[in-house]
Design an enzyme around this catalytic site. Structure first.
Site, PDB file in Angstrom:
ATOM      1  N   ARG A  45       0.668  -0.796  -0.217  1.00 60.72           N
ATOM      2  CA  ARG A  45      -0.070  -0.061  -0.112  1.00 60.72           C
ATOM      3  C   ARG A  45       0.871   1.257  -0.349  1.00 60.72           C
ATOM      4  NH1 ARG A  45      -3.803  -0.893   5.118  1.00 60.72           N
ATOM      5  NH2 ARG A  45      -4.422   1.347   4.506  1.00 60.72           N
ATOM      6  N   ASN A  72      -8.059   6.873   6.657  1.00 58.52           N
ATOM      7  CA  ASN A  72      -7.180   7.107   5.390  1.00 58.52           C
ATOM      8  C   ASN A  72      -7.001   7.126   6.769  1.00 58.52           C
ATOM      9  OD1 ASN A  72     -10.185   6.588   4.491  1.00 58.52           O
ATOM     10  ND2 ASN A  72      -9.632   8.706   2.957  1.00 58.52           N
ATOM     11  N   ILE A  73      -5.599   6.373   6.541  1.00 54.02           N
ATOM     12  CA  ILE A  73      -4.153   6.331   6.295  1.00 54.02           C
ATOM     13  C   ILE A  73      -3.010   7.152   4.985  1.00 54.02           C
ATOM     14  CG2 ILE A  73      -4.158   4.631   8.507  1.00 54.02           C
ATOM     15  CD1 ILE A  73      -2.993   2.889   5.983  1.00 54.02           C
ATOM     16  N   HIS A 132      -6.304   6.649  11.804  1.00 50.91           N
ATOM     17  CA  HIS A 132      -6.266   5.873  12.605  1.00 50.91           C
ATOM     18  C   HIS A 132      -4.455   6.207  11.934  1.00 50.91           C
ATOM     19  CE1 HIS A 132     -10.626   4.438  12.233  1.00 50.91           C
ATOM     20  NE2 HIS A 132     -10.341   4.544  13.031  1.00 50.91           N
ATOM     21  N   SER A 187     -18.357   2.936   5.640  1.00 48.73           N
ATOM     22  CA  SER A 187     -19.084   2.254   6.422  1.00 48.73           C
ATOM     23  C   SER A 187     -20.044   2.019   7.578  1.00 48.73           C
ATOM     24  CB  SER A 187     -18.697   0.872   5.823  1.00 48.73           C
ATOM     25  OG  SER A 187     -17.294   1.361   6.493  1.00 48.73           O
ATOM     26  N   ASN A 235     -22.339   8.664   0.296  1.00 48.50           N
ATOM     27  CA  ASN A 235     -21.546   7.335  -0.035  1.00 48.50           C
ATOM     28  C   ASN A 235     -22.647   6.697  -0.697  1.00 48.50           C
ATOM     29  OD1 ASN A 235     -21.593   4.555   0.901  1.00 48.50           O
ATOM     30  ND2 ASN A 235     -20.877   4.605   2.767  1.00 48.50           N
ATOM     31  N   LEU A 236     -21.604   6.222  -1.762  1.00 50.61           N
ATOM     32  CA  LEU A 236     -22.499   5.235  -2.398  1.00 50.61           C
ATOM     33  C   LEU A 236     -23.821   4.069  -1.937  1.00 50.61           C
ATOM     34  CD1 LEU A 236     -19.792   3.609  -4.745  1.00 50.61           C
ATOM     35  CD2 LEU A 236     -21.100   5.456  -4.773  1.00 50.61           C
ATOM     36  N   ASP A 237     -24.014   4.211  -1.004  1.00 53.08           N
ATOM     37  CA  ASP A 237     -24.784   2.643  -0.523  1.00 53.08           C
ATOM     38  C   ASP A 237     -25.249   3.132   1.252  1.00 53.08           C
ATOM     39  OD1 ASP A 237     -24.847   1.191  -2.251  1.00 53.08           O
ATOM     40  OD2 ASP A 237     -22.302   0.304  -2.098  1.00 53.08           O
TER      41      ASP A 237
HETATM   42  C1  BJW Z   1     -17.930   5.268  -1.256  1.00 47.53           C
HETATM   43  C2  BJW Z   1     -17.131   5.705  -2.876  1.00 47.53           C
HETATM   44  C3  BJW Z   1     -17.491   6.983  -3.180  1.00 47.53           C
HETATM   45  C4  BJW Z   1     -17.216   3.376  -2.099  1.00 47.53           C
HETATM   46  N1  BJW Z   1     -18.584   7.270  -3.162  1.00 47.53           N
HETATM   47  N2  BJW Z   1     -18.991   6.374  -1.286  1.00 47.53           N
HETATM   48  C5  BJW Z   1     -17.993  -0.399  20.003  1.00 47.53           C
HETATM   49  C6  BJW Z   1     -17.493   1.005  20.059  1.00 47.53           C
HETATM   50  C7  BJW Z   1     -16.318   1.422  20.924  1.00 47.53           C
HETATM   51  C8  BJW Z   1     -15.013   0.237  19.925  1.00 47.53           C
HETATM   52  C9  BJW Z   1     -15.470  -0.485  19.223  1.00 47.53           C
HETATM   53  C10 BJW Z   1     -17.758  -1.076  19.348  1.00 47.53           C
HETATM   54  N3  BJW Z   1     -17.264  -2.581  18.970  1.00 47.53           N
HETATM   55  C11 BJW Z   1     -16.099  -2.724  18.158  1.00 47.53           C
HETATM   56  C12 BJW Z   1     -15.171  -1.761  19.269  1.00 47.53           C
HETATM   57  C13 BJW Z   1     -13.929  -2.517  18.387  1.00 47.53           C
HETATM   58  C14 BJW Z   1     -13.662  -2.234  16.644  1.00 47.53           C
HETATM   59  C15 BJW Z   1     -14.312  -2.033  15.845  1.00 47.53           C
HETATM   60  O1  BJW Z   1     -14.688  -1.247  15.480  1.00 47.53           O
HETATM   61  N4  BJW Z   1     -15.090  -3.055  15.343  1.00 47.53           N
HETATM   62  C16 BJW Z   1     -15.610  -3.280  14.388  1.00 47.53           C
HETATM   63  C17 BJW Z   1     -15.384  -4.630  13.663  1.00 47.53           C
HETATM   64  C18 BJW Z   1     -16.688  -3.264  14.564  1.00 47.53           C
HETATM   65  N5  BJW Z   1     -12.469  -0.760  16.992  1.00 47.53           N
HETATM   66  C19 BJW Z   1     -11.209  -0.636  17.985  1.00 47.53           C
HETATM   67  O2  BJW Z   1     -11.233  -1.425  18.031  1.00 47.53           O
HETATM   68  C20 BJW Z   1     -11.093   0.643  17.661  1.00 47.53           C
HETATM   69  N6  BJW Z   1      -9.758   1.010  18.845  1.00 47.53           N
HETATM   70  C21 BJW Z   1     -10.723   0.763  19.896  1.00 47.53           C
HETATM   71  O3  BJW Z   1     -12.481   0.847  19.920  1.00 47.53           O
HETATM   72  O4  BJW Z   1     -10.206   1.811  21.446  1.00 47.53           O
HETATM   73  C22 BJW Z   1     -10.860   1.160  22.311  1.00 47.53           C
HETATM   74  C23 BJW Z   1     -11.840   2.390  22.338  1.00 47.53           C
HETATM   75  C24 BJW Z   1     -12.675   2.280  23.373  1.00 47.53           C
HETATM   76  C25 BJW Z   1     -14.156   2.433  23.637  1.00 47.53           C
HETATM   77  C26 BJW Z   1     -14.201   4.009  22.732  1.00 47.53           C
HETATM   78  C27 BJW Z   1     -12.861   4.470  22.217  1.00 47.53           C
HETATM   79  C28 BJW Z   1     -11.800   3.619  22.462  1.00 47.53           C
HETATM   80  C29 BJW Z   1     -10.215   0.763  16.286  1.00 47.53           C
HETATM   81  C30 BJW Z   1      -9.991   0.461  15.186  1.00 47.53           C
HETATM   82  C31 BJW Z   1      -8.944   1.245  14.086  1.00 47.53           C
HETATM   83  C32 BJW Z   1      -9.563   0.603  12.840  1.00 47.53           C
HETATM   84  N7  BJW Z   1      -8.088   0.017  12.048  1.00 47.53           N
HETATM   85  C33 BJW Z   1      -8.760   0.185  10.600  1.00 47.53           C
HETATM   86  C34 BJW Z   1      -6.969  -0.240  10.169  1.00 47.53           C
HETATM   87  C35 BJW Z   1      -6.131   0.830   9.833  1.00 47.53           C
HETATM   88  C36 BJW Z   1      -4.975   1.285   9.110  1.00 47.53           C
HETATM   89  C37 BJW Z   1      -4.914   0.334   7.850  1.00 47.53           C
HETATM   90  O5  BJW Z   1      -5.398   1.480   6.954  1.00 47.53           O
HETATM   91  O6  BJW Z   1      -4.952  -0.427   7.686  1.00 47.53           O
HETATM   92  O7  BJW Z   1      -8.479   1.106   9.687  1.00 47.53           O
HETATM   93  S1  BJW Z   1      -9.806  -1.055  10.235  1.00 47.53           S
HETATM   94  C38 BJW Z   1      -9.821  -0.544   8.657  1.00 47.53           C
HETATM   95  O8  BJW Z   1     -11.577   0.563   8.701  1.00 47.53           O
HETATM   96  C39 BJW Z   1      -9.470   0.989   8.841  1.00 47.53           C
HETATM   97  C40 BJW Z   1     -10.273   1.892   7.808  1.00 47.53           C
HETATM   98  O9  BJW Z   1      -9.962   3.849   8.479  1.00 47.53           O
HETATM   99  C41 BJW Z   1     -12.007   1.608   8.680  1.00 47.53           C
HETATM  100  C42 BJW Z   1     -12.903   1.896   8.053  1.00 47.53           C
HETATM  101  O10 BJW Z   1     -13.190   1.353   6.791  1.00 47.53           O
HETATM  102  P1  BJW Z   1     -13.401   2.916   5.920  1.00 47.53           P
HETATM  103  O11 BJW Z   1     -12.800   3.628   5.695  1.00 47.53           O
HETATM  104  O12 BJW Z   1     -15.224   2.937   6.590  1.00 47.53           O
HETATM  105  O13 BJW Z   1     -14.233   1.775   4.536  1.00 47.53           O
HETATM  106  P2  BJW Z   1     -14.665   0.928   3.862  1.00 47.53           P
HETATM  107  O14 BJW Z   1     -14.054  -0.205   2.705  1.00 47.53           O
HETATM  108  O15 BJW Z   1     -15.736  -0.181   5.618  1.00 47.53           O
HETATM  109  O16 BJW Z   1     -15.977   1.965   3.453  1.00 47.53           O
HETATM  110  C43 BJW Z   1     -15.847   2.209   2.377  1.00 47.53           C
HETATM  111  C44 BJW Z   1     -17.764   3.007   2.744  1.00 47.53           C
HETATM  112  O17 BJW Z   1     -17.150   3.857   1.133  1.00 47.53           O
HETATM  113  C45 BJW Z   1     -18.824   2.079   1.684  1.00 47.53           C
HETATM  114  O18 BJW Z   1     -19.380   2.345   2.515  1.00 47.53           O
HETATM  115  C46 BJW Z   1     -18.367   1.908   0.171  1.00 47.53           C
HETATM  116  O19 BJW Z   1     -20.188   2.601   0.311  1.00 47.53           O
HETATM  117  C47 BJW Z   1     -18.550   3.493   0.319  1.00 47.53           C
HETATM  118  N8  BJW Z   1     -17.644   3.667  -0.639  1.00 47.53           N
HETATM  119  N9  BJW Z   1     -16.834   4.200  -3.197  1.00 47.53           N
HETATM  120  C48 BJW Z   1     -19.075   7.433  -1.911  1.00 47.53           C
HETATM  121  N10 BJW Z   1     -16.706   6.764  -4.570  1.00 47.53           N
END
Ligand code: BJW
Length: 238
Positions: free
Chosen positions: A55, A95-96, A112, A185, A208-210
């Site tokens: 990446r 985003n990173i 992130h 998402s 968002n698209l969806d």
């Molecule tokens: C378009 C488009 C176009 C496409 N135009 N739209 C409840 C509360 C608190 C925490 C949790 C909870 N439940 C679970 C948790 C823990 C966990 C979590 O969320 N798990 C889930 C799987 C349920 N969270 C954590 O562990 C976080 N830390 C944490 O909670 O610490 C303790 C804490 C507790 C309480 C309060 C505060 C803190 C850390 C999360 C870290 C996520 N890391 C990643 C990797 C980063 C490095 C890397 O890039 O490799 O972050 S995972 C990955 O997902 C990345 C992204 O930033 C993140 C989100 O993804 P994103 O951006 O939404 O992408 P997609 O692919 O999912 O969606 C794309 C969207 O775009 C889609 O909807 C498309 O439709 C749309 N789209 N093309 C418009 N052209």
């Protein structure tokens, strides 16, 4: 008017960067939850470093450039918030990649982490980094004056780790007149929960698209491509 923006992978999709959970989003069959964790890094550092090395290389290739959505956010900030302080305009990105910064956005909070930086696991020093990283590369290998034996890792926030700037984000959310979320998402917390901290009179907009699992939290949902809908929405605000 105080404005808080949250962007996700969808805003960079049209720049050629794959989303996490889209049809093209899987990486060699791995879900993000299986690669983007400290446990995965402990179990298979070579796999995880390869994920980030690929990446990092792609991000620096000439075809990856900010698109109209990134550019319109930067232009909007420059035009209306050039002198502003106290996060009157705050762009939080999950985003990173560095496409917001490259487009010219100033007040960006990458919650992130950042792909073009690495961190020492031992002393926590953050270092700018554009090359590949070897699975067991240590901090002392980066310069002859450095004697820290800590292992180096990407400067990103994995599942189970604390995102960056949460109290600043919470403060901006509680004061926001407009909350705009773009291309995320709504599956990953705490980012997906920021909307719930915005006040009742806040204009909440999702582009968002969806539909997403949090769409019902938004008074306005705009379905379409970020590159078209973000400039259009910002024109309507101005
Ligand atoms: C378009 C488009 C176009 C496409 N135009 N739209 C409840 C509360 C608190 C925490 C949790 C909870 N439940 C679970 C948790 C823990 C966990 C979590 O969320 N798990 C889930 C799987 C349920 N969270 C954590 O562990 C976080 N830390 C944490 O909670 O610490 C303790 C804490 C507790 C309480 C309060 C505060 C803190 C850390 C999360 C870290 C996520 N890391 C990643 C990797 C980063 C490095 C890397 O890039 O490799 O972050 S995972 C990955 O997902 C990345 C992204 O930033 C993140 C989100 O993804 P994103 O951006 O939404 O992408 P997609 O692919 O999912 O969606 C794309 C969207 O775009 C889609 O909807 C498309 O439709 C749309 N789209 N093309 C418009 N052209």
């Amino acid at each position: 008017m105080r404005i808080l923006i949250l962007t996700g992978a969808g805003i960079s999709a049209e720049s050629g960067i794959a989303t996490f959970r889209g049809a093209d989003g899987l990486w060699e069959g791995h879900r993000p939850e299986d690669v983007a964790t400290p446990q995965a890094f402990a179990r298979d550092p070579a796999l995880v470093q390869r994920f980030y090395n690929e990446r990092r290389r792609k991000l620096q290739s000439p075809e990856i450039q900010p698109n109209a959505a990134h550019r319109s956010l930067a232009e909007f900030e420059a035009k209306h918030y050039a002198e502003s302080r106290n996060d009157e305009f705050l762009l939080v990105t999950q985003n990173i990649d560095d496409l917001h910064q490259r487009a010219g956005s100033q007040n960006v909070l990458p919650m992130h982490g950042e792909l073009l930086k690495i961190q020492c696991e031992l002393c926590k020093e953050v270092i700018e980094w554009t090359n590949d990283l070897d699975p067991y590369q240590t901090h002392d290998s980066t310069s002859k004056d450095e004697d820290c034996p800590g292992r180096l890792r990407p400067n990103v926030v994995w599942f189970g780790e604390m995102p960056i700037g949460l109290s600043r984000i919470d403060r901006a959310a509680r004061q926001a007149d407009v909350f705009l979320t773009i291309g995320t998402s709504g599956l990953v917390y705490p980012a997906a929960g920021i909307v719930q901290s915005t006040p009742p009179n806040c204009q909440r907009v999702e582009i968002n698209l969806d539909d997403t699992p949090v769409s019902m939290e938004f008074g306005e949902v705009i379905r379409g491509k970020a590159s078209e809908e973000v400039p259009r929405f910002l024109r309507s605000l101005a």
